[in-house]
Design an enzyme around this catalytic site. Structure first.
Site, short mmCIF file in Angstrom:
data_model
loop_
_atom_site.label_atom_id
_atom_site.label_comp_id
_atom_site.label_asym_id
_atom_site.label_seq_id
_atom_site.Cartn_x
_atom_site.Cartn_y
_atom_site.Cartn_z
N PHE A 106 -12.35 40.97 41.08
CA PHE A 106 -12.33 40.26 42.37
C PHE A 106 -10.96 39.66 42.65
O PHE A 106 -10.62 39.36 43.79
CB PHE A 106 -13.40 39.16 42.38
CG PHE A 106 -13.02 37.91 41.64
CD1 PHE A 106 -13.29 37.77 40.30
CD2 PHE A 106 -12.36 36.87 42.30
CE1 PHE A 106 -12.93 36.62 39.62
CE2 PHE A 106 -11.99 35.72 41.62
CZ PHE A 106 -12.27 35.60 40.27
N LYS A 107 -10.16 39.47 41.61
CA LYS A 107 -8.86 38.82 41.81
C LYS A 107 -7.92 39.65 42.68
O LYS A 107 -6.90 39.13 43.14
CB LYS A 107 -8.22 38.51 40.47
CG LYS A 107 -9.02 37.48 39.69
CD LYS A 107 -8.30 37.02 38.45
CE LYS A 107 -9.01 35.86 37.80
NZ LYS A 107 -10.21 36.27 37.03
N ASP A 108 -8.26 40.91 42.90
CA ASP A 108 -7.45 41.73 43.81
C ASP A 108 -7.32 41.07 45.18
O ASP A 108 -6.27 41.15 45.82
CB ASP A 108 -8.07 43.12 43.98
CG ASP A 108 -7.79 44.04 42.79
OD1 ASP A 108 -6.70 43.92 42.20
OD2 ASP A 108 -8.64 44.88 42.48
#
Ligand SMILES: *Cc1c(COP(=O)(O)O)cnc(C)c1O
Length: 430
Positions: A106-108
């Site tokens: 999710f850090k994208d």
């Protein structure tokens, strides 16, 4: 929009300054000066809006006039170049899959948004560079290296704990080259984070334009609100209260969810699901915030002993423990319980969860016992392939390799080993 330091409310800076600095000079986290709820029209019509339109409405007030409407729309469109499906797992339980981006975590979202904001603010700055210094427990490094790849005027330096990230995570953060360098630290994630904090305080590095790409940076933190809105859009027609469970480490994700609620998103309850690093569940039990050193677990991206965003959560609840307790629960799960959950989720529904998502699922199940009429959503924060060493033996299967991962598998790892802060400093100075 102005941001104040949580250590000193009189210290205020613009969005741009907050993004460039990361942390305030007094070491406080930045926090938005005002939070204005979105219109009821927006929520009524949300199903007719695209993800990009939703994201624009959500983030706009926090950026203000500092990035023009067209540029902001472009940044959002480059940030959201993948899907965020809510996948039904069992009756009234959904997995919100946040792993369809370039590094499959999710850090994208935060990394892509932040890198493009920083590049925009740097565009007229031809003679100095920003150094993005980031400590990673696993996924941040890869997402930040990928998000910033080739961004002009920015050098990325990643510190990761040697031997404590998965093979695929390590490849993702050590094989990109270009403007990114990986420093392999003999120690734990907390040691990496301490070195980064020390570098920010170090007067002799003051002219190096250091900034952070951890979720303490508002441009990493704020866009994480988007996917709570995307989930709402997908589940609105069910017409039931929503409970979100976030597998939590530094508590940036769940803190963004709470901010989304402040904007009016109807979320009934939040669950912070943790592994053995249980500082927050213990706080809710005892009222005392007593961080412990981090413990290594199979959900390594959450091996955080002292979650940096917790202070933002307390600010969002005005340090009112009773109010906070109404909205928020937190549970801790062992590695054994995590493995059992991965197995039972697969046996019951055919769904393959990885350790972080499985902890989210467990926290959700515990909380839903108190919310019989609600829909529960757990955030599946990474693709199972990133934790194949754990998932494959439990499920006795071989996972197909997605194309995003295939591209890093046969590249050579390049890292520099360091042990001490002095070595980091030397590296930055040269
Ligand atoms: C970073 C990360 C988390 C924890 O998110 P926080 O915002 O730090 O709480 C959970 N799962 C995965 C896979 C991560 O990479």
């Amino acid at each position: 929009m102005n941001y104040f330091s949580l250590n000193n409310k009189n210290h205020k800076v613009s969005f741009k300054e907050a993004v460039i600095q990361g942390l305030a000079p007094d070491r406080g986290l930045y926090f938005p000066e005002t939070i204005s709820p979105l219109s009821s029209d927006f929520f009524e019509n949300i199903t007719s809006l695209s993800n990009e339109e939703i994201a624009f409405e959500v983030i706009r007030q926090f950026v203000g006039e500092e990035i023009s409407e067209n540029v902001l729309k472009q940044i959002i469109s480059e940030t959201l170049c993948f899907d965020f499906p809510c996948v039904p797992i069992e009756n009234n339980i959904y997995s919100l899959e946040l792993f369809h981006g370039p590094t499959m975590a999710f850090k994208d979202v935060g990394a892509r948004f932040m890198s493009r904001c920083l590049a925009y603010f740097n565009k007229d700055n031809h003679n100095s560079k920003n150094i993005v210094l980031v400590a990673t427990s696993g996924d941040t490094g890869g997402a930040v290296a990928s998000g910033f790849l080739g961004v002009k005027g920015v050098e990325v330096v990643i510190l990761y704990p040697s031997g404590k990230v998965s093979d695929i995570q390590e490849r993702q953060l050590t094989t990109l080259g270009q403007n990114s360098t990986a420093l392999e630290v003999e120690g734990f994630f907390d040691d990496c984070q301490d070195m980064v904090k020390k570098a920010f305080l170090d007067e002799s590095l003051a002219d190096k334009n250091l900034t952070s790409a951890n979720s303490i940076n508002i441009a990493r933190w704020l866009p994480q609100m988007f996917y709570f809105f995307f989930a709402y859009k997908q589940l609105k027609s069910e017409n039931k209260p929503l409970v979100f469970s976030c597998p939590s480490g530094n508590f940036g994700n769940i803190c963004a969810g709470i901010l989304a609620k402040k904007l009016g998103l109807p979320i009934e309850h939040f669950v912070a699901s943790t592994n053995a690093n249980d500082t927050v569940p213990r706080f809710l039990e005892t009222g005392k915030y007593e961080p412990n050193p981090s413990i290594a677990t199979i959900s390594n991206a959450m091996d955080v002993g002292n979650p940096s965003n917790f202070v933002r959560i307390q600010e969002l609840y005005k340090y009112d423990l009773a109010e906070f307790n109404k909205d928020f629960s937190s549970y801790s799960f062992s590695d054994e319980a995590t493995k059992t959950a991965i197995k039972s989720i697969y046996e019951n529904s055919g769904y393959i969860a990885e350790p972080h998502g499985a902890i989210g699922f467990l926290g959700l199940k515990s909380e839903l016992q108190k919310h019989s009429n609600s829909i529960g959503v757990f955030l599946e924060t990474a693709h199972p392939i990133k934790f194949l060493d754990t998932v494959e033996p439990i499920l006795q299967l071989t996972l197909p390799i997605p194309k995003q991962i295939e591209s890093v598998l046969n590249k050579e790892k390049v890292s520099t080993k360091i042990k001490t802060y002095e070595e980091l400093k030397e590296f930055i100075l040269k």
